[in-house]
Every structure is written in C-alpha cells, then in structure tokens.
Enzyme design. Structure first.
Site, PDB file in Angstrom:
ATOM      1  N   LYS A   1      22.531 -13.828 -11.831  1.00 28.66           N
ATOM      2  CA  LYS A   1      21.525 -14.891 -12.071  1.00 28.66           C
ATOM      3  C   LYS A   1      22.227 -16.243 -12.141  1.00 28.66           C
ATOM      4  O   LYS A   1      22.864 -16.567 -13.140  1.00 28.66           O
ATOM      5  CB  LYS A   1      20.743 -14.650 -13.365  1.00 28.66           C
ATOM      6  CG  LYS A   1      19.503 -15.547 -13.400  1.00 28.66           C
ATOM      7  CD  LYS A   1      19.162 -16.147 -14.735  1.00 28.66           C
ATOM      8  CE  LYS A   1      19.758 -17.453 -15.115  1.00 28.66           C
ATOM      9  NZ  LYS A   1      19.352 -18.664 -14.407  1.00 28.66           N
TER      10      LYS A   1
ATOM     11  N   GLY B   1      28.566 -20.854 -19.857  1.00 29.89           N
ATOM     12  CA  GLY B   1      27.523 -21.845 -20.105  1.00 29.89           C
ATOM     13  C   GLY B   1      27.753 -22.515 -21.437  1.00 29.89           C
ATOM     14  O   GLY B   1      28.887 -22.592 -21.924  1.00 29.89           O
ATOM     15  N   SER B   2      26.678 -22.979 -22.032  1.00 26.90           N
ATOM     16  CA  SER B   2      26.807 -23.756 -23.262  1.00 26.90           C
ATOM     17  C   SER B   2      27.034 -22.844 -24.472  1.00 26.90           C
ATOM     18  O   SER B   2      26.701 -21.648 -24.440  1.00 26.90           O
ATOM     19  CB  SER B   2      25.561 -24.597 -23.477  1.00 26.90           C
ATOM     20  OG  SER B   2      24.457 -23.741 -23.607  1.00 26.90           O
TER      21      SER B   2
ATOM     22  N   GLY C   1      25.454 -19.194 -25.282  1.00 24.72           N
ATOM     23  CA  GLY C   1      26.438 -18.113 -25.408  1.00 24.72           C
ATOM     24  C   GLY C   1      26.257 -17.340 -26.706  1.00 24.72           C
ATOM     25  O   GLY C   1      26.359 -16.111 -26.737  1.00 24.72           O
TER      26      GLY C   1
ATOM     27  N   GLU D   1      32.428 -17.787 -21.706  1.00 22.12           N
ATOM     28  CA  GLU D   1      33.209 -19.003 -21.466  1.00 22.12           C
ATOM     29  C   GLU D   1      32.286 -20.163 -21.787  1.00 22.12           C
ATOM     30  O   GLU D   1      31.317 -20.404 -21.062  1.00 22.12           O
ATOM     31  CB  GLU D   1      33.666 -19.082 -20.007  1.00 22.12           C
ATOM     32  CG  GLU D   1      34.686 -18.055 -19.601  1.00 22.12           C
ATOM     33  CD  GLU D   1      36.011 -18.203 -20.310  1.00 22.12           C
ATOM     34  OE1 GLU D   1      36.275 -19.284 -20.888  1.00 22.12           O
ATOM     35  OE2 GLU D   1      36.777 -17.240 -20.311  1.00 22.12           O
TER      36      GLU D   1
ATOM     37  N   CYS E   1      33.990 -28.034 -17.469  1.00 22.28           N
ATOM     38  CA  CYS E   1      34.221 -27.458 -18.802  1.00 22.28           C
ATOM     39  C   CYS E   1      35.580 -27.912 -19.327  1.00 22.28           C
ATOM     40  O   CYS E   1      35.783 -28.016 -20.538  1.00 22.28           O
ATOM     41  CB  CYS E   1      34.149 -25.950 -18.747  1.00 22.28           C
ATOM     42  SG  CYS E   1      35.081 -25.268 -17.396  1.00 22.28           S
TER      43      CYS E   1
ATOM     44  N   GLU F   1      30.569 -31.722 -27.793  1.00 22.94           N
ATOM     45  CA  GLU F   1      30.635 -31.790 -26.327  1.00 22.94           C
ATOM     46  C   GLU F   1      29.505 -32.674 -25.802  1.00 22.94           C
ATOM     47  O   GLU F   1      28.342 -32.460 -26.133  1.00 22.94           O
ATOM     48  CB  GLU F   1      30.510 -30.384 -25.729  1.00 22.94           C
ATOM     49  CG  GLU F   1      30.706 -30.394 -24.233  1.00 22.94           C
ATOM     50  CD  GLU F   1      30.623 -29.012 -23.607  1.00 22.94           C
ATOM     51  OE1 GLU F   1      29.612 -28.335 -23.822  1.00 22.94           O
ATOM     52  OE2 GLU F   1      31.575 -28.629 -22.902  1.00 22.94           O
TER      53      GLU F   1
HETATM   54  P1  NDP Z   1      23.458 -23.241 -20.190  1.00 24.15           P
HETATM   55  O1  NDP Z   1      23.974 -22.431 -21.308  1.00 24.15           O
HETATM   56  O2  NDP Z   1      22.220 -24.015 -20.397  1.00 24.15           O
HETATM   57  O3  NDP Z   1      23.169 -22.313 -18.926  1.00 24.15           O
HETATM   58  C1  NDP Z   1      24.123 -21.431 -18.396  1.00 24.15           C
HETATM   59  C2  NDP Z   1      23.414 -20.280 -17.730  1.00 24.15           C
HETATM   60  O4  NDP Z   1      22.723 -19.521 -18.713  1.00 24.15           O
HETATM   61  C3  NDP Z   1      22.341 -20.707 -16.717  1.00 24.15           C
HETATM   62  O5  NDP Z   1      22.277 -19.778 -15.668  1.00 24.15           O
HETATM   63  C4  NDP Z   1      21.080 -20.638 -17.555  1.00 24.15           C
HETATM   64  O6  NDP Z   1      19.908 -20.509 -16.797  1.00 24.15           O
HETATM   65  C5  NDP Z   1      21.358 -19.397 -18.372  1.00 24.15           C
HETATM   66  N1  NDP Z   1      20.586 -19.289 -19.615  1.00 24.15           N
HETATM   67  C6  NDP Z   1      19.988 -20.278 -20.336  1.00 24.15           C
HETATM   68  N2  NDP Z   1      19.391 -19.743 -21.431  1.00 24.15           N
HETATM   69  C7  NDP Z   1      19.614 -18.412 -21.399  1.00 24.15           C
HETATM   70  C8  NDP Z   1      19.257 -17.328 -22.258  1.00 24.15           C
HETATM   71  N3  NDP Z   1      18.538 -17.506 -23.369  1.00 24.15           N
HETATM   72  N4  NDP Z   1      19.661 -16.082 -21.919  1.00 24.15           N
HETATM   73  C9  NDP Z   1      20.402 -15.872 -20.810  1.00 24.15           C
HETATM   74  N5  NDP Z   1      20.751 -16.861 -19.954  1.00 24.15           N
HETATM   75  C10 NDP Z   1      20.381 -18.119 -20.249  1.00 24.15           C
HETATM   76  O7  NDP Z   1      24.657 -24.159 -19.716  1.00 24.15           O
HETATM   77  P2  NDP Z   1      24.659 -25.247 -18.566  1.00 24.15           P
HETATM   78  O8  NDP Z   1      24.146 -24.677 -17.291  1.00 24.15           O
HETATM   79  O9  NDP Z   1      24.038 -26.463 -19.104  1.00 24.15           O
HETATM   80  O10 NDP Z   1      26.222 -25.442 -18.325  1.00 24.15           O
HETATM   81  C11 NDP Z   1      26.964 -26.361 -19.017  1.00 24.15           C
HETATM   82  C12 NDP Z   1      27.785 -25.697 -20.083  1.00 24.15           C
HETATM   83  O11 NDP Z   1      28.644 -24.727 -19.522  1.00 24.15           O
HETATM   84  C13 NDP Z   1      28.685 -26.658 -20.805  1.00 24.15           C
HETATM   85  O12 NDP Z   1      28.568 -26.503 -22.183  1.00 24.15           O
HETATM   86  C14 NDP Z   1      30.097 -26.277 -20.359  1.00 24.15           C
HETATM   87  O13 NDP Z   1      31.089 -26.570 -21.263  1.00 24.15           O
HETATM   88  C15 NDP Z   1      29.950 -24.842 -20.091  1.00 24.15           C
HETATM   89  N6  NDP Z   1      30.950 -24.396 -19.138  1.00 24.15           N
HETATM   90  C16 NDP Z   1      32.017 -23.682 -19.607  1.00 24.15           C
HETATM   91  C17 NDP Z   1      33.020 -23.275 -18.761  1.00 24.15           C
HETATM   92  C18 NDP Z   1      34.163 -22.474 -19.279  1.00 24.15           C
HETATM   93  O14 NDP Z   1      34.776 -21.786 -18.487  1.00 24.15           O
HETATM   94  N7  NDP Z   1      34.472 -22.507 -20.550  1.00 24.15           N
HETATM   95  C19 NDP Z   1      32.987 -23.590 -17.333  1.00 24.15           C
HETATM   96  C20 NDP Z   1      31.828 -24.348 -16.935  1.00 24.15           C
HETATM   97  C21 NDP Z   1      30.844 -24.722 -17.838  1.00 24.15           C
HETATM   98  P3  NDP Z   1      19.062 -21.840 -16.394  1.00 24.15           P
HETATM   99  O15 NDP Z   1      19.953 -22.627 -15.512  1.00 24.15           O
HETATM  100  O16 NDP Z   1      17.871 -21.296 -15.712  1.00 24.15           O
HETATM  101  O17 NDP Z   1      18.747 -22.540 -17.680  1.00 24.15           O
END
Ligand code: NDP
Length: 492
Positions: free
Chosen positions: A173, A226-227, A231, A248, A282, A383
């Site tokens: 996804k 993700g965020s 997470g 991550e 990130c 962040e």
């Molecule tokens: P989000 O957490 O909003 O989204 C990440 C993914 O999770 C998307 O596919 C999102 O779908 C999905 N998602 C959102 N809510 C849920 C849920 N309740 N259950 C399951 N999946 C869900 O993060 P962002 O896309 O805004 O990405 C930015 C963040 O990612 C930053 O905080 C950054 O630091 C982090 N990041 C970390 C990295 C690392 O390696 N440490 C690398 C790159 C980014 P949808 O898009 O549909 O909302």
C-alpha cells in the site's frame, strides 16, 4: 491523466468501491492521476492472493527469484529518466534528486538479486559426536508493506525486493500523495514474470486501507515507513496479533560544525541536507549545532548562499528547491515558523510562502533559517518536515553531542571537523543509527544498514544484509547421523 488500478492476483482491477481520488502535481496543482479509493474488501482479496501464492513462491529457488529482481533492476535502469520525470510531477522533488531516488531502486534490485545466491546461514559444530548443526533462513509469509510519499521508488524497493528474494509474498500500500511510481514498479514486476499473487498492489487511504492491512490476520509482518504517530498506531494494532513490525519513523537530524571545520564544505553539506527535497527527507538536517568560534561566519555564509537558491518546478533543471508535497505540509511549516517566532528565535531569512513569477500556484515555501535557537525550543525538538533550519550555539564537542542526543529521535547526524580525534569521539558518542563525518546528514548507500535509534523506530534496520533479518525467520536444524539417541546437555 492516468487512471491507476489495483493489482490483485495478477490482474489490474478497479476498487470494490468504484471510487477514485485525485493525485496532484504540487508545483502546478494540475491533476496527474486518478487513484483507487480501496477498502477492506480489496485488502481481503489481495491478502488471499498473496497467501495462496506464498506456498509456491517460497519453493522457487532463491537464485531464480534473484534473477527476476535483476531483470526488474534492468528495466528500472532503462526507464530511469522517464520514471524520474514522473516522480517530479507526482510529488515535487527536483529532477536531479528524482533520478537519485530511482537509482536507489536500481541499486537495491541488483544488490538483492545477488542475495538470491547468498542469503547465508551458517554451520556450527555440535556438542555431540556424529551430529551436524546448521542455521538457515526461512521466509515468513505475507508481507504488508506501507510506504510514505517522500521516496516513492527508493523506499518501496527497499522493502519489496528483500521481501521477495527471501521468498515472501507482498501486499503493498503506497502513500496517497505519490501513487504513480508504485504503479510503475508493479508493472515492472508483471513484465519480468513475477507470478500472479506474489506482488499485490492496493491504493487507498491510510486510515482505512492501510489499517485494514495491518489488522488482517492473513498478514504475517508489516514493514512501515512514515510518521511517528502513525507508526505508533501501526505497532499497537499489530502488537495485538504479535505480528512482526519494522518501523522507520521521524527524525530531527543535526549537523555539528566545530571551529576547525572546512567552512565552505560545511555550508555545502548543510544546504544539501537541509533544503534538498525541500527538507522532506527523513534524514533531512533540521538543526545545526555550531561551536561559538565559527558561528557568525557560518551564519553569514549560509544566509548568502540560501538567498541564491532557486525555487520552482523540479522539472526545470536550474531549480534547487521544489514545492512541498501538499497544502497540509505547507500549513505545518507555517505553523512551526510562527512557533519559532513566538519562542524568541531570530528569523534570519525565509519565513514566508513563495509564488512563482509566472503565477503558477504550487505549494512553495522559502528556505528558512532561525538563529539563536535554544535546544529546548519546539522548533529544535519536533520534526517539521520542511525547509526550516534551526541554528544552535555550543561551546564544545561534548556540549554538541549532548544537544544532538537530547531529542527523542535518532536517525542521522553529522560532524564537520578536521581533527581526527574529535571525529572518532563523535562516531562513538552520537546516538543515531547513521553518522556522517565531513558530509551532511543524507546520502545513505543501499548496502549498509539504514534506520534510527530511539523514537525513529523499533530497532530494526533496512537495506544491506540487515534487511534479510527482518524478512526471514531463523531456523536451526540438527542432523544426527550416529544411529542412536544422543541427548544434548546430558550425553556430552
Ligand atoms: P504517514 O505516517 O502519514 O504515512 C505513511 C504511510 O502510512 C502512508 O502510506 C499512509 O497512507 C499510511 N497510513 C496513514 N495512516 C495509517 C494507519 N492508521 N494505518 C496504516 N497506514 C497508515 O507519513 P507521511 O506519508 O506523511 O511521511 C512522512 C513521514 O515519514 C515523516 O515523519 C518522515 O520522517 C517519515 N519517514 C521516515 C523515514 C525513515 O526511514 N526513518 C524515511 C522517509 C520518511 P496515506 O498516504 O493514504 O495517508
């Protein structure tokens, strides 16, 4: 405009809801794709397909699986420029960086293809005579893969390639903000003959589709980037089923500049780390921790260079800084700049939206520098994920390390110094998963472990051989060829 479809059991299909969302180019606000708004029914189908395919995929010899990855890498390489241009339109990063993002996918394909002939286990002596002992890697089952928008090719390939080469099947996804590259990646898997059901693609909102995947009892593990807030929720839900999860998450990465640093090199490293991808990596640098003797010179040099950075559409090769990914991201940056001002930090440059001279209305924000920031301020701890940098003054390396380690995140850090003793002390004491010496906070290579300490994750690492550990289960095998019952710990 392209209408994307889900890919389930080797077939491209519309979502059960029949509904589609729109994906925008953040530089022009033109619609680039229609994206399926899927739900739990689609996830059910995809998981069923992945479960069924697992029983045969795990038996495909690993070198053969690796060859398919190699072919996928070759196609990625052939299409690199086209994919990079799509990425720039999909989420805004400048072309130079979009090419780098696709290149990470190519590198990972070739690296993981090689793991098809490695994936080493080990043999070890038994404590009993005429007995053979070995440890080998087993695939786990169905991998649920959830990715963010900021590295639309690199992050999916970091997860999907190791999952596949080790014999797992995948339900993927991608982020709603950058769906296009996920679609193209899965088309490549189809083209190179990955069997039906082995890779399944489901578009949809995180709260519905993503959560349905995390909660699904047919999914054995979740690899999430993700965020931090999301997470935490993913880990909580998956934990109820004792599901393996790798996280991550966010960062608050810092560059340390000591008095003896090469000033121009430090400025180059800071600009690239802080404003590349508009501060949305990130590993982006969002704090600089600077020793007093070089503080003012560095500040002046940075301001001068920042004012020469060019903003605009990432498709223009002369542009340094593209737009933010969405209106929500822009609003978040504005909120934090207001917080920085109210906390008493000094706004040296930036601090406002930017509109292109041709009156295109993308989600742009000026590269922003706050000086005289205290480590306790929110702009120095939380962040922001945008082009906002906080400059903190320290008197020594020890103080710099304390400030660096004083946030809840631990992804990446860097130090500029010409003193080898200071560099080695920093390598020892900086509590982040990645440390750079005389380079900025970004630039991970795919064959080294990638991930963060503390609030950045839950201890797993991606990339390199570390990735294999997440996607496999260790199995210990004892073969007794003595012809009699031998009891460990008793007959020794
Ligand atoms: P989000 O957490 O909003 O989204 C990440 C993914 O999770 C998307 O596919 C999102 O779908 C999905 N998602 C959102 N809510 C849920 C849920 N309740 N259950 C399951 N999946 C869900 O993060 P962002 O896309 O805004 O990405 C930015 C963040 O990612 C930053 O905080 C950054 O630091 C982090 N990041 C970390 C990295 C690392 O390696 N440490 C690398 C790159 C980014 P949808 O898009 O549909 O909302």
């Amino acid at each position: 405009m392209e209408r994307l479809q889900n890919y389930i059991d080797g077939r491209w299909q519309a979502p059960a809801s029949g509904r589609y969302d729109l994906d925008y180019d953040p530089a022009t606000l033109n619609v680039v794709a229609e994206v399926p708004d899927s739900g739990p029914d689609d996830v059910d189908q995809a998981v069923a397909a992945a479960r069924a395919a697992f029983e045969s995929w795990r038996l495909v010899p690993a070198p053969r699986r690796g060859e398919m990855l190699f072919e996928a890498g070759r196609l990625l390489r052939e299409r690199k420029e086209e994919l990079a241009r799509m990425m720039t339109r999909d989420m805004g990063k400048v072309l130079l960086e979009a090419r780098g993002d696709v290149q990470e996918g190519i590198d990972m394909a070739f690296y993981m293809a090689g793991e098809g002939r490695r994936s080493f286990g080990y043999t070890t002596p038994s404590e009993l005579a005429d007995k053979f002992a070995l440890a080998m890697r087993d695939p786990i089952g169905v991998a649920g893969i959830i990715t963010p928008w900021n590295f639309p090719m690199a992050i999916p390939t970091w997860k999907v390639f190791p999952a596949l080469v080790t014999g797992n099947t995948v339900v993927f996804k991608p982020a709603s903000e950058s769906p296009w590259l996920a679609y193209e990646l899965v088309r490549i898997f189809e083209k190179v003959g990955v069997p039906a059901g082995v890779v399944n693609l489901i578009f949809g909102q995180g709260e519905t589709t993503g959560e349905a995947l995390v909660n699904h009892v047919g999914v054995d593990l979740i690899s999430f980037t993700g965020s931090t807030d999301t997470g935490r929720r993913v880990a909580t839900l998956a934990g109820q089923q004792l599901k393996r999860v790798s996280l991550e998450l966010g960062g608050k990465n810092a560059v340390i500049v000591l008095d003896d640093a090469d000033l121009e090199l430090a400025v180059d490293g800071i600009l690239w780390s802080a404003y590349g991808t508009t501060g949305q990596r990130c590993t982006a640098c969002s704090r600089i921790i600077v020793q007093s003797g070089i503080y003012e010179r560095l500040r002046e040099r940075l301001i001068a260079r920042m004012q020469n950075l060019r903003l605009g559409s990432g498709l223009d090769e002369t542009v340094d800084v593209g737009p933010l990914v969405s209106e929500a991201a822009l609003a978040k940056v504005e909120r934090y700049v207001a917080i920085g001002r109210s906390e008493g930090a000094r706004l040296d440059t930036g601090g406002d939206r930017w509109a292109a001279p041709d009156k295109t209305h993308g989600w742009f924000y000026l590269p922003t520098l706050f000086a005289d920031v205290e480590p306790s301020m929110r702009i120095a701890r939380e962040e922001i994920f945008g082009p906002v940098l906080s400059m903190i003054r320290v008197s020594s390396l020890d103080e710099a390390v304390t400030v660096n380690n004083g946030v809840t995140y631990g992804l990446s850090s860097s130090i500029f110094t010409r003193d080898v003793n200071q560099a080695f002390r920093a390598m020892r004491d900086l509590r982040t998963g990645i440390v750079y010496v005389n380079a900025g906070t970004t630039g991970a290579e795919i064959h080294l472990p990638f991930g963060g300490t503390r609030g950045t994750g839950n201890g797993h690492r991606e990339a390199g051989i570390a990735a294999l550990d997440f996607f496999t289960e260790w199995k210990s095998v004892y073969v007794d060829y003595s012809g009699r019952l031998q009891r460990a710990q008793i007959d020794t």
